[in-house]
Design a protein around this motif. Sequence first.
Motif, mmCIF file in Angstrom:
data_model
loop_
_atom_site.group_PDB
_atom_site.id
_atom_site.type_symbol
_atom_site.label_atom_id
_atom_site.label_comp_id
_atom_site.label_asym_id
_atom_site.label_seq_id
_atom_site.Cartn_x
_atom_site.Cartn_y
_atom_site.Cartn_z
ATOM 1 N N PHE A 72 0.832 -1.206 0.000
ATOM 2 C CA PHE A 72 0.000 0.000 0.000
ATOM 3 C C PHE A 72 0.869 1.259 0.000
ATOM 4 C CE2 PHE A 72 -2.014 3.222 2.896
ATOM 5 C CZ PHE A 72 -2.916 3.722 1.963
ATOM 6 N N SER A 164 -9.456 1.422 7.192
ATOM 7 C CA SER A 164 -9.606 -0.030 7.150
ATOM 8 C C SER A 164 -9.335 -0.632 8.521
ATOM 9 C CB SER A 164 -8.648 -0.628 6.118
ATOM 10 O OG SER A 164 -7.305 -0.530 6.564
ATOM 11 N N ILE A 166 -8.590 -4.864 10.500
ATOM 12 C CA ILE A 166 -8.343 -6.281 10.285
ATOM 13 C C ILE A 166 -9.189 -7.107 11.237
ATOM 14 C CG2 ILE A 166 -6.004 -5.979 9.408
ATOM 15 C CD1 ILE A 166 -4.919 -6.773 12.107
ATOM 16 N N GLU A 332 -5.023 5.033 11.595
ATOM 17 C CA GLU A 332 -5.596 3.705 11.332
ATOM 18 C C GLU A 332 -5.174 2.696 12.400
ATOM 19 O OE1 GLU A 332 -6.945 2.218 7.117
ATOM 20 O OE2 GLU A 332 -4.847 1.677 7.443
ATOM 21 N N ASN A 335 -0.405 -1.577 10.440
ATOM 22 C CA ASN A 335 0.303 -1.521 9.166
ATOM 23 C C ASN A 335 -0.452 -2.344 8.119
ATOM 24 O OD1 ASN A 335 2.090 -1.618 7.041
ATOM 25 N ND2 ASN A 335 3.663 -2.784 8.117
ATOM 26 N N ARG A 336 -0.931 -1.710 7.047
ATOM 27 C CA ARG A 336 -1.672 -2.429 6.010
ATOM 28 C C ARG A 336 -0.808 -3.439 5.252
ATOM 29 N NH1 ARG A 336 -5.638 1.576 2.533
ATOM 30 N NH2 ARG A 336 -6.689 2.593 4.290
ATOM 31 N N TYR A 339 -2.035 -5.254 1.939
ATOM 32 C CA TYR A 339 -3.463 -4.992 1.729
ATOM 33 C C TYR A 339 -3.631 -3.617 1.089
ATOM 34 C CZ TYR A 339 -8.089 -3.161 2.755
ATOM 35 O OH TYR A 339 -9.308 -2.552 2.651
ATOM 36 N N SER A 340 -4.464 -3.539 0.072
ATOM 37 C CA SER A 340 -4.749 -2.334 -0.722
ATOM 38 C C SER A 340 -3.537 -1.848 -1.514
ATOM 39 C CB SER A 340 -5.366 -1.206 0.121
ATOM 40 O OG SER A 340 -4.463 -0.653 1.035
ATOM 41 N N TYR A 371 -8.797 -8.425 5.894
ATOM 42 C CA TYR A 371 -8.715 -6.964 5.781
ATOM 43 C C TYR A 371 -9.964 -6.406 5.100
ATOM 44 C CZ TYR A 371 -3.666 -7.627 6.570
ATOM 45 O OH TYR A 371 -2.439 -7.967 7.092
ATOM 46 N N GLY A 373 -11.971 -2.265 4.281
ATOM 47 C CA GLY A 373 -11.980 -0.819 4.485
ATOM 48 C C GLY A 373 -13.274 -0.194 4.011
#
Length: 403
Positions: A72, A164, A166, A332, A335-336, A339-340, A371, A373
Amino acid sequence: MGHEAAGMGGESAKSYTLEQILTTALHQQQAIALWRLPLQTEVQACISFAPQKMSAIPALETSPAGFLFCPFVTDGDEPHIFLKADLHYSSHTKQLLPAADAPEALVNSFTAALDQPETRTSAAWPIPVHTDHFKGRNEETFTAAVSLAVDAIRAEAMEKVVLSRINTTPLPSAFSLINAFEKMLQAYPNAFVSLVAIPGIGTWMGASPEILVSVDQQQIFKTVALAGTQPLCEDGSTANAIWRQKEIEEQGMVERYVLSCFKKLRLREYSEVGPRTVIAGNLMHLRTDFKVDLKEVDFPTLGTDMLRLLHPTSAVCGLPKEPALRFILNHEGYNRSYYSGFLGPVNSSDGSYQFVNLRCMQLLQHEAVLYAGAGITGDSSPEKEWQETKHKLQTMLKILSEF
Protein backbone atom coordinates in the motif's frame (compact mmCIF):
# COMPACT_ATOMS: atom_id res chain seq x y z
CA MET A 1 6.59 -15.87 -23.00
CA GLY A 2 9.83 -17.49 -24.11
CA HIS A 3 9.02 -20.80 -22.43
CA GLU A 4 10.27 -24.23 -23.45
CA ALA A 5 9.17 -27.69 -22.37
CA ALA A 6 10.40 -28.32 -18.82
CA GLY A 7 13.62 -30.31 -18.75
CA MET A 8 12.36 -32.57 -21.49
CA GLY A 9 15.26 -32.85 -23.95
CA GLY A 10 12.94 -33.88 -26.78
CA GLU A 11 10.68 -36.29 -24.88
CA SER A 12 6.99 -35.55 -24.54
CA ALA A 13 6.21 -33.03 -21.79
CA LYS A 14 4.74 -34.33 -18.55
CA SER A 15 1.48 -32.99 -17.17
CA TYR A 16 1.03 -31.86 -13.57
CA THR A 17 -1.79 -30.75 -11.30
CA LEU A 18 -2.03 -27.34 -9.70
CA GLU A 19 -1.70 -29.04 -6.30
CA GLN A 20 1.60 -30.67 -7.34
CA ILE A 21 2.96 -27.31 -8.51
CA LEU A 22 1.93 -25.51 -5.31
CA THR A 23 3.07 -28.16 -2.80
CA THR A 24 6.41 -28.59 -4.57
CA ALA A 25 7.04 -24.84 -4.47
CA LEU A 26 6.23 -24.82 -0.74
CA HIS A 27 8.46 -27.87 -0.09
CA GLN A 28 11.31 -26.29 -2.07
CA GLN A 29 10.71 -22.91 -0.37
CA GLN A 30 10.39 -21.18 -3.73
CA ALA A 31 8.24 -18.10 -4.30
CA ILE A 32 5.03 -18.82 -6.19
CA ALA A 33 2.01 -16.89 -7.47
CA LEU A 34 -1.22 -18.53 -8.68
CA TRP A 35 -3.93 -16.50 -10.41
CA ARG A 36 -7.02 -16.52 -12.57
CA LEU A 37 -8.23 -13.46 -14.44
CA PRO A 38 -11.91 -12.44 -14.13
CA LEU A 39 -14.36 -14.43 -16.28
CA GLN A 40 -11.65 -16.85 -17.42
CA THR A 41 -11.14 -20.55 -16.70
CA GLU A 42 -7.37 -20.79 -17.08
CA VAL A 43 -5.38 -20.79 -13.84
CA GLN A 44 -1.75 -19.77 -14.22
CA ALA A 45 1.21 -19.99 -11.89
CA CYS A 46 4.75 -18.72 -11.89
CA ILE A 47 7.63 -19.91 -9.73
CA SER A 48 10.50 -17.49 -9.14
CA PHE A 49 13.89 -18.75 -7.94
CA ALA A 50 15.12 -15.26 -6.97
CA PRO A 51 12.32 -12.77 -6.14
CA GLN A 52 13.44 -9.18 -6.75
CA LYS A 53 12.81 -6.63 -4.02
CA MET A 54 12.56 -3.08 -5.33
CA SER A 55 12.08 0.30 -3.70
CA ALA A 56 9.94 1.72 -6.53
CA ILE A 57 7.22 0.53 -8.90
CA PRO A 58 9.03 -1.07 -11.88
CA ALA A 59 8.29 -0.42 -15.56
CA LEU A 60 5.75 -2.88 -16.96
CA GLU A 61 6.68 -2.47 -20.62
CA THR A 62 10.31 -3.61 -20.35
CA SER A 63 9.78 -6.26 -17.69
CA PRO A 64 10.28 -9.97 -18.32
CA ALA A 65 7.24 -12.19 -17.81
CA GLY A 66 6.33 -12.58 -14.17
CA PHE A 67 4.14 -11.37 -11.31
CA LEU A 68 4.17 -8.11 -9.31
CA PHE A 69 3.28 -7.92 -5.62
CA CYS A 70 3.35 -4.37 -4.24
CA PRO A 71 2.46 -2.76 -0.88
CA PHE A 72 0.00 0.00 0.00
CA VAL A 73 2.73 2.49 0.98
CA THR A 74 5.06 2.95 -1.99
CA ASP A 75 8.03 4.20 0.07
CA GLY A 76 7.49 2.31 3.33
CA ASP A 77 9.11 -0.71 4.98
CA GLU A 78 7.62 -3.32 2.64
CA PRO A 79 9.37 -3.75 -0.72
CA HIS A 80 7.81 -4.01 -4.16
CA ILE A 81 8.38 -7.60 -5.20
CA PHE A 82 8.74 -8.97 -8.72
CA LEU A 83 8.50 -12.71 -9.25
CA LYS A 84 10.19 -13.41 -12.58
CA ALA A 85 8.51 -16.43 -14.18
CA ASP A 86 11.45 -18.84 -14.11
CA LEU A 87 8.77 -21.52 -14.39
CA HIS A 88 5.28 -20.98 -15.80
CA TYR A 89 2.28 -23.29 -15.41
CA SER A 90 -1.10 -23.30 -17.16
CA SER A 91 -4.06 -25.37 -16.00
CA HIS A 92 -5.13 -25.67 -19.65
CA THR A 93 -2.00 -27.47 -20.82
CA LYS A 94 -1.05 -28.84 -17.36
CA GLN A 95 2.58 -28.29 -18.35
CA LEU A 96 5.36 -26.53 -16.49
CA LEU A 97 7.58 -24.52 -18.82
CA PRO A 98 10.88 -22.82 -17.93
CA ALA A 99 11.93 -19.41 -19.19
CA ALA A 100 14.78 -19.54 -21.71
CA ASP A 101 17.16 -17.97 -19.16
CA ALA A 102 15.99 -19.92 -16.09
CA PRO A 103 18.89 -21.56 -14.15
CA GLU A 104 19.02 -25.14 -15.47
CA ALA A 105 20.11 -26.71 -12.16
CA LEU A 106 17.18 -25.14 -10.30
CA VAL A 107 14.72 -26.12 -13.04
CA ASN A 108 15.95 -29.71 -12.90
CA SER A 109 15.79 -29.75 -9.10
CA PHE A 110 12.21 -28.48 -9.14
CA THR A 111 10.98 -30.88 -11.83
CA ALA A 112 12.67 -33.80 -10.06
CA ALA A 113 10.90 -32.84 -6.82
CA LEU A 114 7.53 -32.83 -8.63
CA ASP A 115 7.78 -36.59 -9.01
CA GLN A 116 8.63 -37.30 -5.36
CA PRO A 117 5.86 -38.81 -3.19
CA GLU A 118 6.42 -36.34 -0.33
CA THR A 119 5.41 -33.43 -2.57
CA ARG A 120 1.88 -34.86 -2.63
CA THR A 121 1.51 -33.98 1.04
CA SER A 122 0.75 -30.47 2.23
CA ALA A 123 3.71 -28.28 3.17
CA ALA A 124 4.00 -25.24 5.43
CA TRP A 125 3.30 -21.92 3.75
CA PRO A 126 5.54 -18.87 4.29
CA ILE A 127 4.54 -16.66 7.18
CA PRO A 128 5.80 -13.09 7.69
CA VAL A 129 8.88 -12.50 9.83
CA HIS A 130 7.11 -9.84 11.93
CA THR A 131 3.66 -10.76 13.23
CA ASP A 132 3.37 -8.08 15.90
CA HIS A 133 1.40 -5.57 13.82
CA PHE A 134 -1.81 -7.64 13.63
CA LYS A 135 -3.57 -5.67 16.33
CA GLY A 136 -6.91 -5.02 14.63
CA ARG A 137 -9.23 -2.21 15.49
CA ASN A 138 -12.32 -3.12 17.43
CA GLU A 139 -15.62 -1.42 16.73
CA GLU A 140 -15.06 1.33 19.30
CA THR A 141 -11.62 2.39 18.03
CA PHE A 142 -12.65 2.11 14.36
CA THR A 143 -15.78 4.23 14.76
CA ALA A 144 -13.78 6.79 16.78
CA ALA A 145 -11.31 7.09 13.88
CA VAL A 146 -14.23 7.49 11.44
CA SER A 147 -15.66 10.30 13.58
CA LEU A 148 -12.27 12.03 13.56
CA ALA A 149 -12.13 11.65 9.77
CA VAL A 150 -15.63 13.11 9.31
CA ASP A 151 -14.61 16.13 11.43
CA ALA A 152 -11.44 16.61 9.35
CA ILE A 153 -13.42 16.38 6.09
CA ARG A 154 -16.03 18.86 7.30
CA ALA A 155 -13.18 21.17 8.29
CA GLU A 156 -12.00 20.84 4.65
CA ALA A 157 -8.68 19.20 5.55
CA MET A 158 -9.52 16.58 2.88
CA GLU A 159 -12.49 15.40 0.78
CA LYS A 160 -12.41 11.68 1.51
CA VAL A 161 -10.33 9.10 3.36
CA VAL A 162 -10.49 5.30 3.33
CA LEU A 163 -10.13 3.69 6.75
CA SER A 164 -9.61 -0.03 7.15
CA ARG A 165 -9.34 -2.66 9.85
CA ILE A 166 -8.34 -6.28 10.29
CA ASN A 167 -10.12 -9.30 11.66
CA THR A 168 -7.95 -12.17 12.92
CA THR A 169 -9.71 -15.52 12.92
CA PRO A 170 -8.48 -19.07 13.67
CA LEU A 171 -7.84 -21.26 10.63
CA PRO A 172 -10.21 -24.26 10.47
CA SER A 173 -8.50 -27.52 11.44
CA ALA A 174 -9.19 -28.95 7.97
CA PHE A 175 -7.88 -25.84 6.16
CA SER A 176 -5.94 -26.52 2.97
CA LEU A 177 -4.24 -23.89 0.84
CA ILE A 178 -5.07 -25.50 -2.50
CA ASN A 179 -8.66 -26.24 -1.47
CA ALA A 180 -9.16 -22.64 -0.32
CA PHE A 181 -7.84 -21.40 -3.66
CA GLU A 182 -10.17 -23.72 -5.56
CA LYS A 183 -13.13 -22.62 -3.42
CA MET A 184 -12.34 -18.98 -4.32
CA LEU A 185 -12.23 -19.88 -8.03
CA GLN A 186 -15.72 -21.39 -7.80
CA ALA A 187 -17.25 -18.72 -5.55
CA TYR A 188 -15.96 -15.61 -7.35
CA PRO A 189 -15.89 -16.04 -11.17
CA ASN A 190 -16.00 -12.23 -11.71
CA ALA A 191 -12.97 -11.54 -9.51
CA PHE A 192 -9.20 -11.70 -9.90
CA VAL A 193 -8.45 -14.72 -7.73
CA SER A 194 -4.88 -15.03 -6.46
CA LEU A 195 -2.58 -16.86 -4.07
CA VAL A 196 0.92 -15.48 -3.44
CA ALA A 197 3.45 -17.27 -1.21
CA ILE A 198 6.89 -15.67 -0.85
CA PRO A 199 9.48 -16.83 1.73
CA GLY A 200 10.28 -14.00 4.15
CA ILE A 201 7.22 -12.00 3.03
CA GLY A 202 4.22 -14.20 3.70
CA THR A 203 1.21 -15.84 2.09
CA TRP A 204 -1.77 -13.91 0.76
CA MET A 205 -5.02 -15.01 -0.89
CA GLY A 206 -7.77 -12.88 -2.36
CA ALA A 207 -10.61 -12.31 -4.79
CA SER A 208 -10.25 -8.70 -5.93
CA PRO A 209 -13.07 -6.89 -7.76
CA GLU A 210 -10.91 -3.96 -8.89
CA ILE A 211 -8.49 -3.64 -11.80
CA LEU A 212 -5.89 -0.92 -11.28
CA VAL A 213 -4.40 -0.93 -14.79
CA SER A 214 -4.23 -3.46 -17.61
CA VAL A 215 -2.73 -3.59 -21.09
CA ASP A 216 -3.91 -6.67 -22.99
CA GLN A 217 -2.43 -8.44 -26.01
CA GLN A 218 -4.47 -6.19 -28.32
CA GLN A 219 -2.75 -3.15 -26.75
CA ILE A 220 -5.93 -1.94 -25.07
CA PHE A 221 -5.27 -0.05 -21.82
CA LYS A 222 -7.99 -0.19 -19.15
CA THR A 223 -8.63 1.18 -15.69
CA VAL A 224 -11.75 1.66 -13.57
CA ALA A 225 -13.24 3.97 -10.97
CA LEU A 226 -14.87 1.68 -8.39
CA ALA A 227 -16.51 2.92 -5.19
CA GLY A 228 -19.75 2.80 -3.25
CA THR A 229 -20.80 -0.43 -1.56
CA GLN A 230 -24.04 -2.10 -0.59
CA PRO A 231 -25.14 -5.72 -0.03
CA LEU A 232 -26.33 -7.63 -3.08
CA CYS A 233 -30.10 -7.47 -3.61
CA GLU A 234 -32.04 -10.56 -2.50
CA ASP A 235 -32.89 -11.49 -6.10
CA GLY A 236 -29.16 -11.55 -6.95
CA SER A 237 -29.48 -8.86 -9.63
CA THR A 238 -28.64 -5.16 -9.88
CA ALA A 239 -32.10 -4.18 -11.19
CA ASN A 240 -33.34 -2.85 -7.85
CA ALA A 241 -30.12 -1.21 -6.66
CA ILE A 242 -30.73 2.22 -5.13
CA TRP A 243 -27.67 4.35 -4.36
CA ARG A 244 -27.51 7.01 -1.67
CA GLN A 245 -26.04 10.42 -2.39
CA LYS A 246 -23.01 9.54 -0.22
CA GLU A 247 -22.06 6.58 -2.45
CA ILE A 248 -22.72 8.46 -5.68
CA GLU A 249 -20.45 11.28 -4.51
CA GLU A 250 -17.78 8.82 -3.36
CA GLN A 251 -17.72 7.11 -6.77
CA GLY A 252 -17.65 10.51 -8.50
CA MET A 253 -14.52 11.42 -6.53
CA VAL A 254 -12.73 8.28 -7.72
CA GLU A 255 -13.81 9.00 -11.29
CA ARG A 256 -12.48 12.56 -11.15
CA TYR A 257 -9.22 11.22 -9.72
CA VAL A 258 -8.71 8.93 -12.74
CA LEU A 259 -9.48 11.83 -15.07
CA SER A 260 -6.99 14.06 -13.22
CA CYS A 261 -4.28 11.43 -13.86
CA PHE A 262 -5.12 11.42 -17.58
CA LYS A 263 -4.92 15.22 -17.50
CA LYS A 264 -1.43 15.15 -15.93
CA LEU A 265 -0.30 12.96 -18.83
CA ARG A 266 -2.10 15.24 -21.33
CA LEU A 267 -4.09 12.24 -22.54
CA ARG A 268 -7.38 13.16 -24.20
CA GLU A 269 -8.18 10.12 -26.34
CA TYR A 270 -10.03 7.73 -24.04
CA SER A 271 -13.50 6.20 -23.80
CA GLU A 272 -15.55 6.28 -20.62
CA VAL A 273 -18.53 4.04 -19.77
CA GLY A 274 -20.52 4.34 -16.55
CA PRO A 275 -21.10 4.63 -13.73
CA ARG A 276 -23.05 1.38 -13.56
CA THR A 277 -23.85 -1.11 -10.83
CA VAL A 278 -21.65 -4.22 -10.77
CA ILE A 279 -21.68 -7.34 -8.58
CA ALA A 280 -18.63 -8.46 -6.60
CA GLY A 281 -19.34 -11.57 -4.54
CA ASN A 282 -21.98 -10.68 -1.96
CA LEU A 283 -21.73 -6.92 -2.66
CA MET A 284 -22.61 -4.32 -5.30
CA HIS A 285 -20.47 -1.36 -6.34
CA LEU A 286 -20.62 1.58 -8.73
CA ARG A 287 -18.06 1.34 -11.52
CA THR A 288 -16.91 3.48 -14.44
CA ASP A 289 -14.68 1.89 -17.09
CA PHE A 290 -11.95 3.79 -18.95
CA LYS A 291 -10.25 2.48 -22.09
CA VAL A 292 -7.43 3.66 -24.40
CA ASP A 293 -6.49 1.95 -27.69
CA LEU A 294 -2.68 2.15 -27.74
CA LYS A 295 -2.64 1.15 -31.42
CA GLU A 296 -4.29 4.51 -32.15
CA VAL A 297 -2.79 6.60 -29.34
CA ASP A 298 1.01 6.86 -29.31
CA PHE A 299 1.61 6.36 -25.59
CA PRO A 300 3.75 3.22 -25.12
CA THR A 301 4.40 3.79 -21.38
CA LEU A 302 0.78 4.54 -20.42
CA GLY A 303 0.47 1.37 -18.31
CA THR A 304 3.43 2.20 -16.06
CA ASP A 305 2.73 5.96 -16.01
CA MET A 306 -0.87 5.44 -14.87
CA LEU A 307 0.14 2.76 -12.36
CA ARG A 308 2.55 5.19 -10.71
CA LEU A 309 0.06 8.08 -10.77
CA LEU A 310 -2.99 6.12 -9.65
CA HIS A 311 -1.58 4.13 -6.74
CA PRO A 312 -2.75 4.41 -4.05
CA THR A 313 -6.07 5.34 -5.63
CA SER A 314 -8.72 7.41 -3.95
CA ALA A 315 -10.72 4.17 -3.63
CA VAL A 316 -8.21 2.81 -1.09
CA CYS A 317 -6.55 6.01 0.21
CA GLY A 318 -8.60 9.18 -0.28
CA LEU A 319 -8.59 12.67 -1.76
CA PRO A 320 -6.41 14.66 -1.94
CA LYS A 321 -3.95 11.78 -1.72
CA GLU A 322 -1.33 13.38 0.58
CA PRO A 323 -3.53 14.50 3.52
CA ALA A 324 -5.60 11.30 3.25
CA LEU A 325 -2.48 9.12 3.40
CA ARG A 326 -1.17 11.11 6.38
CA PHE A 327 -4.49 10.62 8.18
CA ILE A 328 -4.41 6.86 7.52
CA LEU A 329 -0.84 6.49 8.80
CA ASN A 330 -1.61 8.58 11.89
CA HIS A 331 -5.02 7.14 12.84
CA GLU A 332 -5.60 3.71 11.33
CA GLY A 333 -3.56 2.04 14.08
CA TYR A 334 -1.92 -0.82 12.18
CA ASN A 335 0.30 -1.52 9.17
CA ARG A 336 -1.67 -2.43 6.01
CA SER A 337 1.39 -4.09 4.51
CA TYR A 338 0.27 -5.51 1.13
CA TYR A 339 -3.46 -4.99 1.73
CA SER A 340 -4.75 -2.33 -0.72
CA GLY A 341 -1.46 -2.52 -2.59
CA PHE A 342 -1.60 -4.16 -6.01
CA LEU A 343 -0.67 -7.43 -7.66
CA GLY A 344 -0.91 -9.31 -10.93
CA PRO A 345 0.82 -10.81 -13.96
CA VAL A 346 3.23 -8.79 -16.09
CA ASN A 347 3.82 -9.53 -19.79
CA SER A 348 2.05 -12.87 -19.58
CA SER A 349 0.40 -14.49 -22.58
CA ASP A 350 -2.65 -12.32 -21.76
CA GLY A 351 -0.73 -9.08 -21.23
CA SER A 352 -0.18 -7.12 -18.00
CA TYR A 353 -2.95 -6.95 -15.38
CA GLN A 354 -2.55 -5.20 -12.04
CA PHE A 355 -5.38 -5.48 -9.50
CA VAL A 356 -5.92 -3.70 -6.18
CA ASN A 357 -5.30 -6.20 -3.35
CA LEU A 358 -8.80 -6.14 -1.84
CA ARG A 359 -11.10 -8.83 -0.35
CA CYS A 360 -7.99 -10.61 0.80
CA MET A 361 -6.47 -12.42 3.75
CA GLN A 362 -2.96 -13.10 4.96
CA LEU A 363 -2.20 -16.51 6.41
CA LEU A 364 -0.27 -16.97 9.65
CA GLN A 365 0.55 -20.40 11.07
CA HIS A 366 -2.80 -20.98 12.76
CA GLU A 367 -4.76 -17.82 11.92
CA ALA A 368 -6.04 -15.85 8.96
CA VAL A 369 -5.81 -12.06 9.01
CA LEU A 370 -8.69 -10.56 7.01
CA TYR A 371 -8.71 -6.96 5.78
CA ALA A 372 -11.54 -4.56 4.91
CA GLY A 373 -11.98 -0.82 4.48
CA ALA A 374 -14.63 1.83 3.93
CA GLY A 375 -14.62 5.20 2.19
CA ILE A 376 -15.30 8.07 4.60
CA THR A 377 -16.88 11.33 3.43
CA GLY A 378 -18.49 14.24 5.24
CA ASP A 379 -21.82 12.34 5.24
CA SER A 380 -20.45 9.12 6.74
CA SER A 381 -22.02 7.39 9.72
CA PRO A 382 -19.41 5.56 11.85
CA GLU A 383 -21.83 2.70 12.57
CA LYS A 384 -22.70 2.24 8.87
CA GLU A 385 -19.02 2.25 7.89
CA TRP A 386 -18.36 -0.48 10.46
CA GLN A 387 -21.20 -2.50 8.93
CA GLU A 388 -19.68 -1.98 5.46
CA THR A 389 -16.38 -3.49 6.61
CA LYS A 390 -18.31 -6.45 8.07
CA HIS A 391 -19.96 -7.04 4.68
CA LYS A 392 -16.58 -6.92 2.92
CA LEU A 393 -14.99 -9.37 5.35
CA GLN A 394 -17.61 -11.93 4.32
CA THR A 395 -15.83 -12.53 0.99
CA MET A 396 -13.00 -14.39 2.73
CA LEU A 397 -14.98 -15.57 5.79
CA LYS A 398 -17.28 -17.45 3.36
CA ILE A 399 -14.27 -19.40 2.06
CA LEU A 400 -13.06 -20.26 5.58
CA SER A 401 -16.55 -21.33 6.64
CA GLU A 402 -16.61 -24.03 3.97
CA PHE A 403 -13.94 -26.13 5.75
